[in-house]
Design an enzyme around this catalytic site. Structure first.
Site, PDB file in Angstrom:
ATOM      1  N   LYS A 286       0.846  -1.205   0.000  1.00  0.00           N
ATOM      2  CA  LYS A 286       0.000   0.000   0.000  1.00  0.00           C
ATOM      3  C   LYS A 286       0.878   1.251   0.000  1.00  0.00           C
ATOM      4  O   LYS A 286       0.637   2.205  -0.746  1.00  0.00           O
ATOM      5  CB  LYS A 286      -0.932  -0.014   1.219  1.00  0.00           C
ATOM      6  CG  LYS A 286      -2.069  -1.021   1.068  1.00  0.00           C
ATOM      7  CD  LYS A 286      -2.813  -1.331   2.354  1.00  0.00           C
ATOM      8  CE  LYS A 286      -3.847  -2.443   2.102  1.00  0.00           C
ATOM      9  NZ  LYS A 286      -4.510  -2.941   3.304  1.00  0.00           N
TER      10      LYS A 286
ATOM     11  N   GLN B 113      -4.623  -1.716   9.507  1.00  0.00           N
ATOM     12  CA  GLN B 113      -4.639  -3.032   8.865  1.00  0.00           C
ATOM     13  C   GLN B 113      -5.371  -4.046   9.746  1.00  0.00           C
ATOM     14  O   GLN B 113      -5.132  -4.150  10.943  1.00  0.00           O
ATOM     15  CB  GLN B 113      -3.202  -3.500   8.580  1.00  0.00           C
ATOM     16  CG  GLN B 113      -3.091  -4.778   7.783  1.00  0.00           C
ATOM     17  CD  GLN B 113      -3.651  -4.685   6.362  1.00  0.00           C
ATOM     18  OE1 GLN B 113      -3.671  -3.628   5.747  1.00  0.00           O
ATOM     19  NE2 GLN B 113      -4.106  -5.804   5.837  1.00  0.00           N
TER      20      GLN B 113
ATOM     21  N   ASP C  69     -11.197   3.039   4.245  1.00  0.00           N
ATOM     22  CA  ASP C  69     -11.584   1.622   4.230  1.00  0.00           C
ATOM     23  C   ASP C  69     -13.104   1.460   4.141  1.00  0.00           C
ATOM     24  O   ASP C  69     -13.593   0.368   3.840  1.00  0.00           O
ATOM     25  CB  ASP C  69     -11.131   0.951   5.537  1.00  0.00           C
ATOM     26  CG  ASP C  69      -9.895   0.098   5.359  1.00  0.00           C
ATOM     27  OD1 ASP C  69      -9.706  -0.456   4.258  1.00  0.00           O
ATOM     28  OD2 ASP C  69      -9.130  -0.014   6.328  1.00  0.00           O
TER      29      ASP C  69
HETATM   30  N1  GUN Z   1      -7.170  -6.712   5.751  1.00  0.00           N
HETATM   31  C1  GUN Z   1      -7.551  -7.386   4.629  1.00  0.00           C
HETATM   32  N2  GUN Z   1      -8.190  -6.543   3.777  1.00  0.00           N
HETATM   33  C2  GUN Z   1      -8.198  -5.329   4.356  1.00  0.00           C
HETATM   34  C3  GUN Z   1      -8.716  -4.057   3.954  1.00  0.00           C
HETATM   35  O1  GUN Z   1      -9.313  -3.877   2.885  1.00  0.00           O
HETATM   36  N3  GUN Z   1      -8.514  -3.051   4.851  1.00  0.00           N
HETATM   37  C4  GUN Z   1      -7.898  -3.222   6.043  1.00  0.00           C
HETATM   38  N4  GUN Z   1      -7.776  -2.165   6.853  1.00  0.00           N
HETATM   39  N5  GUN Z   1      -7.420  -4.390   6.444  1.00  0.00           N
HETATM   40  C5  GUN Z   1      -7.571  -5.433   5.597  1.00  0.00           C
END
Ligand code: GUN
Length: 293
Positions: free
Chosen positions: A53, A97, A120
């Site tokens: 990311k 995350q 998110d």
């Molecule tokens: N863990 C797996 N997919 C995601 C996501 O789209 N956002 C976040 N914050 N954690 C994740």
């Protein structure tokens, strides 16, 4: 049948390419989009996701902050960081995350994120905006990526029966809302671990979306010939023949399912790359909304 192999890598490249112009314009006007990514603990898969990311931000010219906190970080410390990021004008998007360590109350943390920075789409305000079809909100990146793939490949959803396997807040539920919205007009069934006769329900799907995290759950007998299959699963399975000792597989048994479909996403290279592209897109959107662009 010779299915269309839906290329998530190429589609994500196009999404990212289109964002570059917006980012350059915003930056010219002194509004460089900014994303903060927060990881608590040492989970190796989460580390990989967080790093990719941040790398995507760097490649696009999005300002980023990476916060890697020790596993023992308390709820209070994490919430303090969130408040600091809420107040930081350089940051337009905040992502914690998931999953955090067990002692962290994830929902309570999400409630502390300013909904305008919740790229998110997990905050209840953004969940409500999705249900209300209020487009000023943020939609979770993975289902948004699935919609982008359907649009890019001109796969119609109107009047189609879509079966979503999985009811998570990250994928299954927002996916169903996007599909049933007045933009997509699908008829949606959400199936899950307690669904009776999953197989028969899946066999009625024009579009089948698997998001359960169970390697190879969807086999050929689940598929109505000609169906479109989107595989959201990213599962590590042991494989001694690979240098890392594992390989990544989806929720779909690709080998048996692929010949029956009209279109299908591979794993890797299908839905996965779209998640990051849509995160970048949500970050740019957050920046535009705050600076009124
Ligand atoms: N863990 C797996 N997919 C995601 C996501 O789209 N956002 C976040 N914050 N954690 C994740």
């Amino acid at each position: 049948m010779n299915p269309i192999i839906i290329d998530g890598k190429e589609t994500s490249r196009k999404v990212l390419h289109n964002l570059r112009t917006d980012i350059a314009q915003l930056t010219q006007h002194g509004h460089t989009p900014g994303l903060a990514v927060v990881l608590i603990g040492e989970d190796p898969a989460s580390r990989v996701y967080v790093d990719s990311k941040v790398k995507a931000c760097e490649e696009l010219g999005i300002y980023s902050q990476k916060w890697v906190l020790p596993t023992e970080t308390t709820q209070k410390e994490l919430v303090q960081l969130i408040h600091q990021l809420n107040a930081d004008d350089r940051i337009h998007g905040i992502l914690v995350q998931s999953p955090p360590p067990a002692h962290i109350d994830e929902q309570a943390v999400i409630l502390n994120i300013d909904p305008r920075k919740d790229v998110d789409g997990f905050h209840p305000i953004n969940v409500a905006k999705l249900v209300l079809e209020d487009h000023t909100g943020f939609v979770p990146c993975t289902p948004l990526g699935c919609m982008e793939l359907l649009n890019t490949y001109s796969i119609p959803t109107q009047g189609k029966h879509v079966v979503v396997i999985g009811r998570s807040m990250i994928v299954g539920k927002p996916m169903a809302h996007l599909l049933v919205s007045k933009q997509a007009n699908a008829t949606v069934t959400i199936a899950h671990s307690r669904t009776a006769d999953l197989l028969s329900i899946c066999r009625t799907a024009d579009i089948l979306i698997a998001a359960v995290g169970r390697p190879g759950l969807v086999t050929a007998d689940f598929i109505r010939p000609g169906a479109v299959v989107l595989d959201v699963g990213i599962n590590r399975v042991e494989d001694a023949t690979r240098p890392r000792g594992y390989r990544i597989v989806g929720d779909v048994d690709y080998g048996s399912v692929q010949p029956l479909c009209s279109a299908i996403t591979p794993v890797p290279g299908g839905v996965g790359p779209m998640t990051i592209a849509m995160l970048m897109s949500n970050t740019v959107k957050a920046c535009k909304l705050t600076c009124g662009a």
